[in-house]
Design an enzyme around this catalytic site. Structure first.
Site, PDB file in Angstrom:
ATOM      1  N   PRO A   2       0.823  -1.214   0.000  1.00 46.76           N
ATOM      2  CA  PRO A   2       0.000   0.000   0.000  1.00 46.76           C
ATOM      3  C   PRO A   2       0.856   1.262   0.000  1.00 46.76           C
ATOM      4  O   PRO A   2       1.812   1.385   0.762  1.00 46.76           O
ATOM      5  CB  PRO A   2      -0.806  -0.129   1.298  1.00 46.76           C
ATOM      6  CG  PRO A   2      -0.816  -1.590   1.612  1.00 46.76           C
ATOM      7  CD  PRO A   2       0.505  -2.105   1.128  1.00 46.76           C
ATOM      8  N   LYS A  54       1.941   7.643   3.994  1.00 47.44           N
ATOM      9  CA  LYS A  54       1.779   6.201   4.167  1.00 47.44           C
ATOM     10  C   LYS A  54       1.301   5.843   5.571  1.00 47.44           C
ATOM     11  O   LYS A  54       1.542   4.730   6.051  1.00 47.44           O
ATOM     12  CB  LYS A  54       3.091   5.484   3.868  1.00 47.44           C
ATOM     13  CG  LYS A  54       3.448   5.447   2.391  1.00 47.44           C
ATOM     14  CD  LYS A  54       4.608   4.491   2.162  1.00 47.44           C
ATOM     15  CE  LYS A  54       4.959   4.392   0.691  1.00 47.44           C
ATOM     16  NZ  LYS A  54       6.025   3.406   0.454  1.00 47.44           N
ATOM     17  N   ASN A 176       6.845   2.092  -4.723  1.00 49.05           N
ATOM     18  CA  ASN A 176       7.502   1.473  -5.865  1.00 49.05           C
ATOM     19  C   ASN A 176       6.759   1.690  -7.182  1.00 49.05           C
ATOM     20  O   ASN A 176       7.357   2.027  -8.203  1.00 49.05           O
ATOM     21  CB  ASN A 176       7.692  -0.024  -5.607  1.00 49.05           C
ATOM     22  CG  ASN A 176       8.920  -0.570  -6.296  1.00 49.05           C
ATOM     23  OD1 ASN A 176       9.891   0.148  -6.503  1.00 49.05           O
ATOM     24  ND2 ASN A 176       8.884  -1.845  -6.660  1.00 49.05           N
ATOM     25  N   ARG A 348      -5.674 -51.533 -22.085  1.00 53.72           N
ATOM     26  CA  ARG A 348      -5.431 -51.920 -23.466  1.00 53.72           C
ATOM     27  C   ARG A 348      -6.757 -51.944 -24.208  1.00 53.72           C
ATOM     28  O   ARG A 348      -7.786 -52.273 -23.634  1.00 53.72           O
ATOM     29  CB  ARG A 348      -4.778 -53.300 -23.518  1.00 53.72           C
ATOM     30  CG  ARG A 348      -3.305 -53.279 -23.134  1.00 53.72           C
ATOM     31  CD  ARG A 348      -2.676 -54.624 -23.332  1.00 53.72           C
ATOM     32  NE  ARG A 348      -2.824 -55.442 -22.132  1.00 53.72           N
ATOM     33  CZ  ARG A 348      -2.403 -56.684 -22.038  1.00 53.72           C
ATOM     34  NH1 ARG A 348      -1.858 -57.266 -23.081  1.00 53.72           N
ATOM     35  NH2 ARG A 348      -2.534 -57.354 -20.930  1.00 53.72           N
TER      36      ARG A 348
END
Length: 395
Positions: A2, A54, A176, A348
């Site tokens: 966040p 923040k 970021n 088979r």
């Protein structure tokens, strides 16, 4: 993780969802949380929130006549990697709800929960913003701008601009993804020296002959880096959505993904900065890029191998040919594809369960629809006992 816009959206959610609710009782903390206990109890109180950078401040204010007599209490939250607020039924709390505020009756009991999966989030009593954090890029733009330009002599601005943007003393609220989007729009190399980028803004002055509306228009049409530190987070807030509410849906995430121009976008390059964080960018990284580091260009998601592109093929050991009537040749069949770990017995044609041994070959189906090497239409001779390298490994 966040960032400033997410904290702002979280405060908006708390105020909208809890504005008409009355809370009561004690505040509960989970047994596993290492954060402090919240010594607050009231028969009736209200909750409000305010974000700054923040951080988020939560106010608990008792109503008149509430018992026991209690002073208002403020807590400051930092969300860490996965913190959020959710409003949930009191008898169906979300997992990892580490702090709970319950509503008082009448009506169904609800709980405002601070949810934090990774438990890096933190709260503190007293309501003081963390010392040293600068003005908020969203709510205090003028103070934020002045704080940066006044302190360009600080050694922080000797570092690359992408790293300086994460310093919360000057860029409180930038993280970021925001730094990637801001630098991408201005075509600034992320590893250019921060002081070199910002010094020119000290002399930037709009003509005094411009009217106020003309000055505003000029800033919006040609914003500088500090203005984008304010405008880009505002764009995220304007995307809307419930943010940290329980109805947070896929449409919110899709809108955010569509808004991104650089961060996580295929075709962009990445490089790890000196702080260990991944920087997304396009073009030249700049003169202060870490020595010896090699940037990687991210491929389109359409060319990345996904979960359905990796399967296992189960092959039977060769069995003796069964005599068939006449001159018929035994039918040759390709091995069947089935997901890893299946234990369905092979049969088979026309026979019972084959008790032969089996072994598993792992292959990668490259391209869409399993076309290419080792695809659905491949013959057994092209199968390898080792996984084929993914496109990233080959590139």
């Amino acid at each position: 993780m966040p960032e400033g816009p997410e904290l702002h959206l979280a405060s908006h959610f708390v105020n909208e969802a809890c504005g008409a609710l009355v809370f009561g009782g004690r505040v509960e903390k989970s047994a596993v949380s290492q954060n402090p206990e919240v010594p607050f109890e009231s028969s009736a109180y209200r909750i409000s929130a305010l974000a700054r950078g923040k951080e988020l401040r939560l106010w608990l204010r008792p109503l008149p006549g509430a018992r026991p007599c209690q002073e208002p209490l403020a807590l400051v939250f930092r969300f860490g990697m996965t913190g959020s607020f959710q409003l949930a039924p009191g008898d169906a709390l979300p997992r990892h709800a580490h702090l709970r505020f319950y509503t008082a009756g009448p009506g169904p009991r609800l709980a405002l929960c601070f949810v934090d999966v990774r438990r890096f989030g933190h709260w503190e009593l007293g309501g003081e913003w963390q010392p040293g954090r600068g003005p908020c890029v969203l709510r205090q733009y003028e103070q934020f701008r002045e704080n940066v330009l006044r302190n360009l002599a600080d050694k922080t601005f000797d570092r690359p601009i992408c790293e300086a943007l994460l310093d919360q003393r000057f860029f409180n609220g930038i993280g970021n993804y925001l730094r990637a989007e801001i630098l991408f729009r201005l075509r600034i190399p992320p590893f250019e020296r921060a002081r070199t980028v910002l010094q020119a803004l000290q002399q930037r002055r709009l003509s005094p002959t411009l009217t106020l509306s003309q000055k505003i228009r000029a800033k919006l049409q040609n914003p500088d880096l500090l203005e984008l530190c304010h405008l880009v987070p505002k764009e995220v807030v304007r995307l809307g959505g419930k943010g940290y509410g329980p109805e947070r849906g896929q449409e919110d995430f899709a809108a955010f993904r569509a808004w991104l121009r650089c961060y996580g976008v295929p075709g962009m390059s990445t490089l790890q900065d000196h702080l260990g964080r991944t920087m997304w960018f396009q073009g030249d990284p700049g003169p202060l890029a870490p020595k010896g580091a090699k940037s990687r260009k991210r491929r389109s998601r359409e060319t990345q191998p996904g979960p359905v592109d990796r399967m296992e093929v189960t092959l039977p050991l060769p069995l003796p040919a069964r005599p068939l009537p006449g001159n018929q040749e035994p039918k040759r069949t390709l091995p069947r594809l089935r997901p890893s770990g299946t234990q369905e017995p092979l049969r088979r044609p026309g026979g019972g369960v084959a008790d032969s041994l089996r072994w598993v070959h792992s292959i990668s189906l490259l391209g869409r629809g399993g076309e290419g090497r080792g695809g659905v239409g491949a013959s057994p001779s092209c199968l390898s006992s080792r996984p084929l390298p993914s496109p990233e490994a080959e590139g």
